[in-house]
Design a protein around this motif. Sequence first.
Motif, PDB file in Angstrom:
ATOM      1  N   UNK A 149       2.391  -5.033 -24.924  1.00 14.30           N
ATOM      2  CA  UNK A 149       2.158  -4.513 -23.601  1.00 14.30           C
ATOM      3  C   UNK A 149       1.446  -3.355 -23.297  1.00 14.30           C
ATOM      4  N   UNK A 150       0.230  -3.488 -22.272  1.00 16.27           N
ATOM      5  CA  UNK A 150      -0.413  -2.624 -22.002  1.00 16.27           C
ATOM      6  C   UNK A 150       0.086  -1.498 -21.053  1.00 16.27           C
ATOM      7  N   UNK A 151       0.999  -0.367 -21.350  1.00 16.48           N
ATOM      8  CA  UNK A 151       1.609   0.442 -20.294  1.00 16.48           C
ATOM      9  C   UNK A 151       2.385   1.412 -21.214  1.00 16.48           C
ATOM     10  N   UNK A 152       3.055   2.295 -20.693  1.00 14.20           N
ATOM     11  CA  UNK A 152       3.758   3.399 -21.319  1.00 14.20           C
ATOM     12  C   UNK A 152       5.282   2.640 -21.688  1.00 14.20           C
ATOM     13  N   UNK A 183      -4.664   3.078 -26.814  1.00 12.66           N
ATOM     14  CA  UNK A 183      -5.901   2.889 -26.444  1.00 12.66           C
ATOM     15  C   UNK A 183      -6.529   4.005 -25.844  1.00 12.66           C
ATOM     16  N   UNK A 184      -5.930   4.601 -24.882  1.00 11.76           N
ATOM     17  CA  UNK A 184      -6.565   5.807 -23.977  1.00 11.76           C
ATOM     18  C   UNK A 184      -7.038   7.002 -24.899  1.00 11.76           C
ATOM     19  N   UNK A 185      -6.275   7.107 -25.949  1.00 12.57           N
ATOM     20  CA  UNK A 185      -6.704   8.405 -26.986  1.00 12.57           C
ATOM     21  C   UNK A 185      -7.843   7.885 -27.542  1.00 12.57           C
ATOM     22  N   UNK A 186      -8.006   6.727 -27.724  1.00  8.41           N
ATOM     23  CA  UNK A 186      -9.281   6.288 -28.675  1.00  8.41           C
ATOM     24  C   UNK A 186     -10.622   6.107 -27.798  1.00  8.41           C
ATOM     25  N   UNK A 187     -10.472   6.136 -26.613  1.00  9.89           N
ATOM     26  CA  UNK A 187     -11.587   5.381 -25.615  1.00  9.89           C
ATOM     27  C   UNK A 187     -12.151   6.481 -24.638  1.00  9.89           C
ATOM     28  N   UNK A 192     -12.738  -2.048 -22.121  1.00  8.75           N
ATOM     29  CA  UNK A 192     -11.758  -3.263 -22.061  1.00  8.75           C
ATOM     30  C   UNK A 192     -12.402  -3.968 -23.239  1.00  8.75           C
ATOM     31  N   UNK A 193     -13.426  -4.014 -23.985  1.00 14.48           N
ATOM     32  CA  UNK A 193     -13.503  -4.824 -25.367  1.00 14.48           C
ATOM     33  C   UNK A 193     -12.537  -3.957 -26.501  1.00 14.48           C
ATOM     34  N   UNK A 194     -12.474  -2.729 -26.325  1.00 19.38           N
ATOM     35  CA  UNK A 194     -11.501  -1.956 -27.419  1.00 19.38           C
ATOM     36  C   UNK A 194     -10.251  -2.297 -26.957  1.00 19.38           C
ATOM     37  N   UNK A 195      -9.854  -2.537 -25.704  1.00 14.45           N
ATOM     38  CA  UNK A 195      -8.306  -2.598 -25.306  1.00 14.45           C
ATOM     39  C   UNK A 195      -7.904  -4.110 -26.056  1.00 14.45           C
TER      40      UNK A 195
END
Length: 281
Positions: A92-95, A42-46, A55-58
């Motif tokens: 899960x949104x995390x590492x 997510x971070x790489x694409x936003x 938030x919408x993308x996530x």
Amino acid sequence: MRKIVIPTDFSETSINAIEYALELFKYEKCEFIIMNAFADEVYENTMEMCKEDFEEFKDAYQRNVDKTLQKEIATMLGRSPNPKHTYTYEARFGTLVDETNHIVDRDNIDIVIMGTKGGTNDNNITFGSNTLQVIKYVQCPVLAVPVSYHGATPKNILFPTDYMLPFKRRELKLLSTLAKGFVATIHMLFITEFNGLSHRQQNNKSYVHSCFEDNETSFLKTPGKDITKGVNKVLRENDFDMLVMVNQRHSYLENILYRSTIEKIGIEINIPFLVLQNLYR
């Protein structure tokens, strides 16, 4: 009930690890948790998005991950409709390391199973970065399965040790149960340049023997002081189905895991590699 976490990136390697896990634990009552940690993607694409778009993308990305995980579980059920197995999934949104450790602590997980290299095709490395991080930092036994490994369940297990470090009964019991289910022999390998064992080594060896009293075992000794060369030599000259080592502070395995050139740790691993974590949990 055995509790197992399988991190997946939906690659061929991950699918192979899942298939191996289902076969390895086919005789045991198990709960499989299939998990994907997707924060990095997510971070790489936003990077250039505003907060609202982020938030919408996530949310959209998580919905896609949920659907893919559901399909993966449906595939597992199709391949192994084992009444002893139950399946759940978590997006899960995390590492990967943080989220795996969270589930390990929350559910008192017995073992984490994953591929050795994820989606990478680089044949010059032993572990992909994600697998390496899990082995180093997740406080739970980790079984890494090479994508090229499609062999049978274990019959001969190699367990190198110097008998200098204490063992955790829970983790030795995991190995004992696995071996007993397939009538596998656990071969304890001691590589040393000395003739005898110290009192500490004798006590630890006796403890291991007591934990494996229901198993077929052999105790091997080979001369030398280069553990990596010794392990590779034994692996090349014998037909083993699994390699087991213990990760603990100041241990041989921790030393090679924390080298700067970790992508080439030296051990020739082309069979499933079980790392017992003798660390604080």
